[in-house]
Design a protein around this motif. Structure first.
Motif: not given
Lengths: 502, 1005
Positions: A61, A133, A136-137, A206, A438-440, A443
């Protein structure tokens, strides 16, 4: 002659000469007989919970940069289906381990029904965690929802929505069956009702299901089991493993026996670190001054002394130049080796604050869910669902107060839009170094903005010269989804690559 | 040195022996009166002699002595000794044709066979072809000696050479290892003394190997040890001393070059980068030497000594014979802190009891000690396998110091220095293998031609490994004071392993000749079983680093280690063989073997393996019998089926293994399925057809052996890839079909021109496999390898490289590769899929991975007392991928580069071999660019010897004394960059092979 007779008799005798059975490991015919068998079985699945290796997500990120070329590829946009990092969150063996339990546990003679339900709940949680997980990816992934025989196992991808629905359904089933607390401290670290609710909140958040997410987060708060720990920095110290009411679920480690190398990843050269996650100015600058104003507006902020008068979490999250940490002076200007590694000049302190004499082995638990995250999820979900209200401000105030920061300025952050900015910033600051950013940015769909730039070092005129580090490229048409790992495609016939990556 | 002086003295003595002389003339003819040209006439006990002219005549000046013997010899004829009378001036010598070749016997399964009567594809070598080479493992002697046998040595660690044996290429998708039988018992050649070997036979086709049925799919190697011969006691001493040094080693860049290249790579990756690892000022300091450059390879690898001594006593009479030998080998390691010592004691004794009973007893005791660095690892320390240590030498750049100026071990990036851990300061591992083998054979002749043989043999291996890791401190290479890393845990691991292997055999032999018909029958039963037990115990935190016993460690049970495992397997077999021979011209053989293995579940446990073969000795037919050119011609043909059971134990059973997860800081047991069972698993079978030709010309001065074969393997024991969604590991199944065909040529020529005897041999072979059916989900891609119907097994698979991009326009005009691709990067060829992007769909077959065309050449010369032999060996085709070391500079940010990487693309050097330097990055992706030609030819051994004339040595009661110089692996020709061409595929971090130069003597009393 006697020898010949011996051989003759050997030839004639028993037929079971060729009958050998495994001597070291028991056959599965003897397994699935007792309650304990099922407990040991689910214990194995815990080993696949996110752990300290997730530090690599920081540098995917805009929070951090890594010198590890194999891991830097995500943020700089050079990754391919064959990149090793792309395979790091792929896998179905734990899902199978959990599905085996779901199909076998009720066959155990006289199993305690409460235990059976709890174990199933633990298994369902872990299945849901893995699918969250992966979706998300990788977005669309094959959905394995039962123990597959080998001929059945070659299956295509399912839509992300279908996979998520299954995962959410598993969680719904798990929540009532999991205990809010385990009676024995020996079970500290097991999945609880609170953990399952927190995962539910995260899964919904998410995926922008704001109202439902806020309900799930509120359910955790209403359990009255968790609260913020009195001091921020103690939460990330090994002495406080399983000792605070803030941590909802953590990957468990143990001194000498189950250790990780977070100090190597986060620390600077002289304490045996390698700077595998170096905080970037973007993250540094998101910390307000201690008056609660962004540094761009605060009169307390001095570009010549940028580390002074900041949010107290700043010094609890980062190691700054020229300070003495663990008895060693960190000097990225005069010490050649320190200088070589310290591309951004700062290091993470969170998670390594108490590791002075631990060298490269750490056993601080890696937190998967903590109460502050739940509060932030609640604030974000509620604000998105229905705009600012007092419950939103209150949850933010709890976090800021514990950190030693002023409460939220209601007038300054009065609209949904402005409050959204504050919540996102608060989340970034509070959760820095915990592998969630990174997830944030995926999304929130801001990755194409924050990852399309040249990353540079922190700079202090006359003290720390500005360094250009790396040019990052993020192509929105492609990089919002990871490719399916090439090995997975090579091993199957029905699994095909995402169109973006073909 | 001492030896050299002796050698020169003896030379001087020979020349001093000349005195008064007289002349003699004579002729040498064969039994038919034809003159023999080039026959050698030597005065016994000297090196003086003459050679016959084209009319068979010779002249010779001889010392004027009352009694004198001439020795006359020529290839293809028996050697004659003639004693001259004191006044004789003329002599006519007649030599008879040598029929020894007709009686030559070859060891085959459960017996022997006259070489001329063989119907299968069997090759053999005898002790002469091995002797005096400084080999430590008998397998090394076979390299390049047997057509169709590929021997690869991929490691040089003393006591652990990693020798791969492959007969006739790849015929399976699984491993079908060669079955090695030593004196009738299946075991490896490990711990076998090369000096004890009498002969080695290699059974290549199914017809000759089928008698070993179930495990013969990879071919069989039979090793036979020496036995005493009837006659007076013979005492021999053979010994050598020598030095070893690494064969072909890459050169690392020095610190200056490392820093310069690294900076270049960082700038190539990010042209605007100003946070560069090496400043120009630092680079200048490396150039001037102000900052040190560590020569890592010279530090870790250095020359080492090697010696061997061997004494053997043998002899026998009508009722008994004996062979007793003691051998000692000491091999230093060319890598620090490694080495090997071995003692071999063997007795082979045979007795006759009365007229009908023979008893044989063989025993061998072979204790060995292997020294290596400690491999103990701790949570906060680096991994420490031998390969980790070697990798460290290649990977880390010269910029990392090894020792500080005050002699303390430098820290590396603030952490441990693997060179320190590797050294004796870091600890040690000592592995003792005590191998005891013994066999008792009882042979009873029931009737004439009918005998019953029973044998029991056992092999007991006891291995004890002590691994002790010491406490160490690694000190800052900057201030030489700060302890950057305190490796403060010492530890001991003691591992004991016991392996019992038993064989029982019962053989019934019947031989009968009736007129022109000869029949030989063999019936047999055998039973083998093996038990293995291993326990490891250990403790940490010892008070001192001088006691290596578990009890001296910390009492904290949390840090103790206690592990144990056990396993067992068994095989039971019935077999039979029938040979029929008519007039010695027409040969027929049939074999059947019925095997049961514990590795398979009861319903599918047994396999039956038949074979038939035939031979026609054309040279015994009337129309060729008196041919003066062709003295031997035989055609052979065979068909047979053999099996393979090479899977791990207990694949039929589903097992549960345990581990630990920690709740609240304390261990909780975990359980999971460890095996991936298949109860239907059974034998893999291979069917082979073989056609062969043996020919001898001009009294065997020229011999030719040709073999053609074709085989098909079915029901291959294979773990095909499973979809990741299966969630469990690969399962062994009987799937897939592979065809394999090839040929072998062995041509030898030996002759004598006057006193000069010489021999030349060339052998060449090839085998090429084709996949007929892959099994599982079809085409199997595994990383850089692919197995697909119609191709070879595990061919190279990846992007096809087409040179380097030179301009930005070229990059733009081509398929998209990566956002960073630019001039100087490798260009890939578009081969399908998305036409605008290079993706996984563009990967193609890049050629066979398996080596082809192994060959060997040997030459030997003998003249008077001198002898010279040279032996070279190579493979004609090999493509290898040395991934992380030779492939690219800076495989990742912690790696370094080799000097070959200096030849890299820059705008000024557009025609360089390597692409633009990058740190890790895009040019690392496997493509045809990274495949290298590793075909090679190697002068494996050259030996020059001199035998001191016996008239001199006999005064010292020595019947033979030879001194020699030998060089192993001295010269290698290859196109492979930097590494030894025998390097295994992969990262190149293997224990280097050695050049060995030795000086030795052979002495017989």
């Amino acid at each position: 002659m006697a020898l010949i007779l011996l051989i003759c008799s050997a030839a004639a005798c028993k037929n079971d000469f060729l009958e050998t059975l495994p001597l070291t490991a028991p056959s599965d015919k003897l397994f699935w007989k007792t309650d304990q068998d099922a407990i040991t079985w689910i214990n194995s699945a815990y080993q696949d919970l996110p752990g300290a290796d997730d530090y690599v997500f920081n540098a995917m990120s805009d929070d951090a940069y890594t010198v590890t070329t194999a891991n830097a590829v995500i943020a700089n946009g050079t990754y391919e289906p064959t990149s090793s990092i792309v395979a790091s969150k792929w896998g179905y063996s734990t899902i199978r381990q959990c599905l085996e339990l779901l199909s076998r546990v009720d066959g155990i003679p006289n199993i305690d029904p409460v235990l059976s339900k709890r174990l199933k709940g633990e298994a369902q949680f872990i299945i849901a965690m893995r699918y969250l997980e992966m979706t998300m990816l990788y977005r669309d992934v094959p959905l394995v929802d039962k123990v597959l025989s080998l001929p059945e196992a070659d299956i295509p991808k399912s839509d992300k929505a279908i996979v998520l629905k299954y995962a959410l359904d598993q969680l719904e089933q798990a929540i009532p069956n999991l205990p809010a607390r385990y009676p024995s401290a020996a079970d500290n670290g097991r999945i609880t009702k609170g953990a399952a609710l927190a995962l539910k909140a995260r899964m919904l958040l998410y995926n922008n299901q704001w109202a439902e997410a806020s309900v799930a987060a509120k359910a955790v708060m209403d359990l009255n089991v968790y609260q913020l720990h009195s001091t921020f920095n103690e939460v990330f110290q090994s002495n406080f493993n399983n000792q605070t009411k803030e941590v909802i679920l953590a990957r468990q480690y143990a001194k000498d026996l189950a250790v990780h190398t977070i100090q190597f990843s986060y620390g600077f050269y002289q304490i045996g670190g390698s700077g595998l996650s170096l905080p970037l100015p973007d993250l540094i600058n998101s910390y307000e001054s201690k008056d609660g104003l962004p540094i761009t507006q605060s009169p307390l902020y001095d570009p010549l002394k940028p580390f002074d008068n900041r949010d107290p979490r700043f010094m609890q999250t980062f190691i700054t130049p020229f300070e003495t940490f663990a008895g060693v002076k960190y000097d990225p200007v005069n010490n050649k080796d320190a200088k070589t590694q310290a591309k951004t000049y700062l290091y993470y302190r969170k998670y390594i604050a108490d590791v002075a004499n631990q060298q490269r082995s750490s056993w601080v638990n890696w937190i998967i869910f903590r109460y502050a995250d739940v509060l932030l999820m609640y604030a974000e979900a509620k604000n998105e669902a229905s705009g600012p209200d007092e419950t939103v401000y209150n949850t933010l105030d709890q976090i800021r107060t514990r950190a030693g920061m002023p409460k939220v300025d209601r007038s300054r952050y009065a609209t949904q839009e402005t409050l959204r900015g504050l919540i996102r910033n608060e989340r970034r600051v509070e959760m820095a170094g915990e592998g969630l950013r990174y997830y944030d940015i995926l999304r929130w769909k801001i990755a194409d903005k924050v990852l399309n730039k040249t990353v540079v070092s922190v700079a202090i005129p006359g003290v720390l010269p500005l360094q250009n580090i790396e040019t990052r490229v993020f192509k929105p048409a492609k990089n919002y989804v990871w490719p399916i790992p090439q090995t997975a495609i090579d091993n199957a016939t029905k699994l095909v690559q995402h169109p973006e990556w073909k | 040195m001492k030896h050299t002086v002796l050698f020169i003295c003896l030379l001087l003595l020979t020349t001093a022996a000349l005195a008064q002389e007289r002349a003699i003339t004579g002729s040498v003819r064969d039994a038919g009166g034809n003159p023999l040209v080039g026959a050698s006439i030597v005065i016994k006990g000297t090196t003086r002699g003459s050679t016959t002219e084209s009319d068979g005549s010779f002249k010779l000046a001889i010392p004027d002595r009352p009694s004198l013997t001439l020795i006359t010899s020529i290839i293809g004829f028996t050697t004659e000794e003639i004693t001259l009378s004191p006044t004789q001036t003329n002599v006519a010598i007649v030599l008879n044709e040598d029929n020894k070749a007709l009686d030559e016997v070859v060891v085959v399964g459960y017996g022997t066979q006259k070489k001329i009567n063989l119907t299968g594809a069997v090759a053999s070598i005898d002790a002469k072809e091995i002797e005096n080479r400084p080999i430590t493992n008998v397998s090394q002697a076979l390299q390049g000696r047997i057509p169709g046998l590929l021997v690869t040595q991929t490691g040089g660690q003393p006591g652990r050479e990693n020798i791969g044996l492959q007969i006739r290429g790849i015929s399976s998708l699984n491993n079908n290892d060669v079955l090695v039988i030593v004196d009738g018992v299946a075991m490896s050649m490990q711990n076998l003394n090369p000096n004890d070997v009498e002969s080695i036979s290699v059974l290549k086709d199914a017809a000759s190997a089928a008698i070993y049925g179930a495990r013969a799919s990879g071919g069989v190697i039979l090793v036979t040890t020496k036995k005493g011969k009837t006659g007076k006691a013979r005492i021999t001493y053979d010994g050598y001393v020598g030095t070893q040094s690494p064969t072909r080693m890459p050169n690392m860049v020095n610190a200056y070059q490392h820093a310069l290249l690294y900076r270049e790579g960082e700038l190539n990756d990010n042209p605007s980068n100003t946070a560069l690892t090496y400043s120009l000022a630092d680079i200048e300091k490396y150039r001037t030497g102000e900052l040190p450059s560590a020569d890592r390879l010279s530090f870790l690898f250095r020359p080492a000594a090697q010696t061997q001594h061997n004494i053997a006593i043998s002899g026998g009479n009508e009722t008994s014979n004996y062979y007793v030998s003691v051998g000692y080998l000491k091999q230093g390691g060319i890598m620090q802190n490694t080495g090997y010592e071995r003692l071999n004691i063997r007795t082979n004794n045979n007795f006759k009891v009365g007229n009908r009973l023979d008893i044989g007893i063989m025993t061998q005791f072979a204790p060995s000690l292997q020294k290596a660095p400690s491999e103990a690892t701790f949570p906060n320390g680096p991994t420490r396998t031998l390969n980790d240590y070697i990798f460290e030498a290649f990977r880390r750049g010269s910029v990392y110091p090894i020792l500080n100026p005050d002699g303390q071990w430098s820290s590396v990036t603030g952490w441990a220095n693997r060179f320190g851990l590797e050294s004796e300061d870091g600890g040690f591992a000592r592995e003792r293998l005590n191998r005891l083998t013994g066999a008792l054979t009882v042979n009873y002749r029931i009737l004439d031609g009918l005998s019953l043989t029973g044998m029991y043999s056992g092999k007991f291996d006891q291995t004890r490994r002590v691994d002790y890791s010491k406490r160490m401190k690694f000190v800052s290479p900057v201030d030489f004071k700060t302890v950057d890393f305190d490796y403060n845990t010492n530890s001991l691991l003691t591992a004991n392993q016991t392996d019992y292997y038993h064989t029982l055999q019962l053989l019934l032999n019947y031989n009968k000749t009736l007129g022109d018909h000869t029949v030989k029958l063999l019936g047999g039963f055998s039973r083998e079983w093996n038990q293995n037990f291993a326990e490891t115990v250990g403790r940490r935190n010892f008070l001192t680093d001088e006691i290596y016993v578990v009890d001296a460690g910390s009492a904290d049970t949390q840090t103790w280690t206690a592990r144990g495992t056990a396993s067992e397997w068994a095989i039971q077999s019935f077999f039979g063989r029938a040979n029929y021979e008519y007039k010695g011209k027409y040969l027929l053989e049939g074999i059947v073997r019925y095997d049961g293995s514990s590795r398979f579940a009861a319903p599918v446990r047994w396999g039956i393996f038949p074979s038939v073969s035939g031979g026609w000795r054309i040279s015994d037919e009337p129309f060729l019998k008196s041919n003066r050119v062709v003295n031997n011609l035989k055609l052979r043909a065979s068909w047979g089926q053999v099996g393979n059971q090479n899977v791990a134990l207990y694949q039929f059973a589903s097992t549960v293994s345990t581990g630990a997860y920690y709740f609240n800081g304390l261990p909780n047991t975990t359980a999971f399925y460890s095996g991936n069972p298949n109860p239907d698993l059974t034998w893999e079978t291979k069917r082979t057809v073989n056609l062969g030709l043996d020919a001898g010309f001009w009294s065997n001065k020229l011999t030719v052996t040709l073999d053609l074969f074709q085989d098909r393997t079915r029901g291959i024991l294979l773990q095909p890839p499973v979809p990741d969604t299966y969630g469990r590991g690969r399962v062994f199944q009987n799937v897939g079909i592979v065809d394999n065909k090839g040929w072998e040529v062995d041509v030898r020529h030996q002759n004598q021109i006057g006193g000069l005897r010489y021999g030349v041999g060339v052998l060449l072979s090839n085998a090429r496999e084709t996949v007929v059916d892959v099994g599982g989900l079809g085409t199997r891609i595994s990383g850089n390898n692919i197995t697909e119907v119609g191709y070879g097994v595990n061919e190279w698979f990846g992007w096809e490289a087409a040179g380097l991009f030179q301009t930005a326009e070229e990059v733009k005009a081509s398929s998209f590769q990566n956002i960073r691709t630019g001039p100087g990067d490798i260009r890939f060829v578009e081969n399908g899929g998305n036409p605008k992007t290079i993706t996984a769909d563009d990967r193609v077959h890049l050629g066979r991975q398996n080596s082809m065309f192994p060959y060997g050449v040997n030459v030997n010369l003998a003249w008077k007392g001198f002898d010279l032999s040279a032996f070279g060996q190579g493979v004609g085709y090999r493509q290898t991928y040395l991934s992380s070391l030779a492939g690219n500079a800076f495989q990742d940010n912690l790696a370094s580069a080799l000097d070959i990487h200096l030849d890299r693309w820059t705008p000024e050097t557009p025609n360089a071999y390597f692409p633009k330097t990058r740190i890790g990055g895009i040019n690392k992706a496997f493509s045809s660019f990274h495949l290298q030609n590793a075909a090679y030819f190697r002068l494996k051994n050259i030996q020059v010897g001199y035998t001191i004339p016996s008239q001199l040595t006999e005064r010292l009661k020595i019947s033979r004394l030879r001194v020699y110089f030998s060089g192993e692996n001295l010269v290698t020709f290859t196109k492979l960059l930097a590494f030894d061409p025998e390097a295994p595929n992969g990262s190149g971090n293997f224990y280097p092979l050695s050049k060995v130069t030795t000086f030795g003597i052979n002495l017989s009393l």
